[in-house]
Design an enzyme around this catalytic site. Structure first.
Site, short mmCIF file in Angstrom:
data_model
loop_
_atom_site.label_atom_id
_atom_site.label_comp_id
_atom_site.label_asym_id
_atom_site.label_seq_id
_atom_site.Cartn_x
_atom_site.Cartn_y
_atom_site.Cartn_z
N LYS A 100 -28.22 63.14 -4.11
CA LYS A 100 -28.60 62.00 -4.96
C LYS A 100 -27.56 61.63 -6.03
O LYS A 100 -27.90 61.28 -7.15
CB LYS A 100 -29.94 62.30 -5.64
CG LYS A 100 -31.08 62.50 -4.65
CD LYS A 100 -32.42 62.68 -5.33
CE LYS A 100 -32.68 64.13 -5.63
NZ LYS A 100 -34.06 64.39 -6.03
N ASP A 136 -41.81 69.95 -6.96
CA ASP A 136 -42.77 68.91 -7.40
C ASP A 136 -44.08 68.90 -6.59
O ASP A 136 -45.12 68.51 -7.10
CB ASP A 136 -42.13 67.52 -7.44
CG ASP A 136 -41.61 67.07 -6.09
OD1 ASP A 136 -41.50 67.90 -5.16
OD2 ASP A 136 -41.31 65.87 -5.95
#
Ligand code: ADP
Ligand code: MG
Length: 478
Positions: A174, A209
């Site tokens: 990313k 997450d």
């Protein structure tokens, strides 16, 4: 908790109007994209056997990664905990105050991570993060606490975890590429910066997450069994008995249960059971990670729109759509031009003339003067792709439910992500699939309770820090 903003879908069903060629084409599409109960069952059974394989051995398609989060929440946990979320555009720091009885308060701050920081030295990035936390604590009048505040660190990059607060960065993704980080433990690097700057914070947990999503649901609903993410990507986590984790070699734990991060986006990467269409294959081939995350590519926000687009462009190539008019087809010809959010608007379109669908195509894709039968074809394509996604997502829940032998009194399942929250009738379609997949339950909607679980990387991370704190105390007293 299910406070949905999504309207109901207004399906139109199979296409009956249009040219004979269009109708014939659409009949094939109906078959390609419809998952029969038998097929779903077969996929579910394969999913279950893959779960067992992943629990027993390393390096399986379903990675089934032990999260090192041991035991359950009661909802009575109390205290101040911090959460730090790094991995998106913004750095986020959240102070979560657990009040017991499933109640909590949060205050948070966001900071941009500049390109310079993303690509510079890891030491500078950690110093920056430590400064952000320091400033935030001062604002909250928590900079002079006597005991260090526990912090859960959601570090959304590939990490090989070895303890609840230890792991090694495998590689950056990313757009991050800080030097001096790959092969190192991000927890230690951040803790080092916090120590140097005398910030009274102890990084007690490295958080995934999806695991965070499970915990954030569990604080309010202690009967939570699993957490799912249905957003840009997809993943699931659930609570497993230690006795079933055959590959566990890290010794005694403080509980006989541990959360497993399934990494289920990779399910059936070897393509043995999922009925992939040529449109799915094309999407995979043109993606940045061909042959990987095959299941994720069928069910998540990043991809659904593009599957629809692949069918639309195939029809265009065959002169079955937009061939009579002077159409502007540049936009729709571009990769990822058809967003999943457009599908939501089209699904919700209940107008007789499909005016909303017309508007979506016109405004976003510059497709004008689309014929009525073309609008119906596109709406039907959207329905088929969206319904297939919801049924496959539900299949994973059915597999978890059967694997863990859930009884009639049932469990809660926390789900985070825009697809679940905003896509019309996504949840309803999941329930419909659960009904056929889990006939052993008298009332599946009462036993398998789906609900929106927000903020796994905030509240969930803080709760992970809380569990880590508890585990540390218990280990000391063992
Ligand atoms: P993330 O997964 O990155 O944390 P989200 O859960 O918000 O974030 O998911 C974002 C994804 O959801 C995007 O890929 C987008 O395509 C999709 N999405 C955003 N809005 C909608 C919508 N209204 N309906 C369906 N999908 C949406
Ligand atoms: Mg998210």
């Amino acid at each position: 908790m299910s406070t949905f903003t999504a309207p109901k879908a207004r399906p139109i069903g199979p296409v009956t109007k249009g040219s004979p060629e269009q109708i014939a084409y659409m009949q094939c599409i109906e078959q390609d994209f419809t998952l029969s109960t038998e097929k779903l069952e077969e996929i579910k059974n394969h999913f279950k056997s893959e779960m067992v394989k992943g629990l027993d051995n390393e390096g399986q398609t379903l990675a089934m990664i032990p999260s090192y989060v041991e035991g359950r929440l009661t909802g009575e946990e109390k205290g101040h905990y911090l959460a730090l979320d790094l991995g998106g555009t913004n750095l986020r720091v959240v102070l979560v105050t657990l009040e017991g009885n499933g109640k909590f308060k949060t205050v948070s701050t966001k900071a941009r991570v500049s390109e310079e920081l993303k690509t510079g030295r890891m030491r500078d990035l950690c110093d920056y993060i430590a400064d952000c936390i320091d400033t935030f604590l001062a604002q909250q009048n928590l900079d002079n606490v006597t005991e260090e505040l526990p912090l859960g660190f959601t570090f959304s990059f590939p990490v090989l975890q070895s303890k609840i607060n230890r792991g090694v960065l495998l590689q950056w993704t990313k757009g991050f590429s800080c030097s001096g980080a790959v092969g190192k433990d991000p927890v230690l690097l951040l803790q080092d910066a916090l120590l140097r700057k005398h910030v009274p914070v102890k990084v007690t947990a490295l958080v995934n997450d999806t695991v965070g999503t499970l915990l954030s649901n569990a604080y309010q609903k202690p009967a939570t069994l699993a957490g799912l993410i249905l957003g840009t990507g997809s993943n699931g986590a659930y609570i497993e008995n230690m006795s079933k984790i055959g590959k566990w070699k890290d010794g005694k734990t403080t509980s006989d249960e541990m959360i497993i991060n399934m990494e289920f986006g990779a399910f059936d990467n070897e393509r043995t059971v999922l009925p992939l269409t040529r449109f799915d294959n094309k999407l995979d081939r043109k993606s940045i990670n061909p042959h990987k995350q095959i299941f994720e590519k069928l069910i998540s926000g990043m991809y659904l729109g593009d599957i629809v687009r692949n069918v639309v462009t195939d029809m265009m190539d065959r002169n079955l759509l937009f061939n009579d008019t002077q159409q502007h087809t540049e936009i729709i010809s571009a990769h990822y031009a058809f967003e999943t959010a457009f599908m939501s608007s089209i699904e919700a379109d209940g107008t007789v003339d499909l005016g909303v669908t017309r508007e979506v195509l016109d405004t976003n894709l510059n497709l004008v003067n689309v014929k009525d039968e073309e609008l119906r074809i596109i709406k039907r394509l959207v329905e088929l792709v969206g319904t297939r996604a919801a049924r496959l997502a539900a299949m994973s829940i059915a597999a978890i439910v059967e694997h863990t032998q859930v009884e009639e009194q049932g469990v809660d399942i926390g789900i985070d992500g825009s697809l679940y929250e905003f896509y019309p009738s996504f949840e309803e379609r999941m329930y419909e699939a659960l009904e056929v997949l889990l006939p052993q339950f008298k009332d599946v909607r009462r036993s398998i309770r789906l609900g929106l679980a927000r903020d796994g990387s905030g509240v969930g991370a803080a709760l992970t820090a809380c569990v880590a704190d508890r585990m540390m105390r218990q280990h000391k007293s063992l």
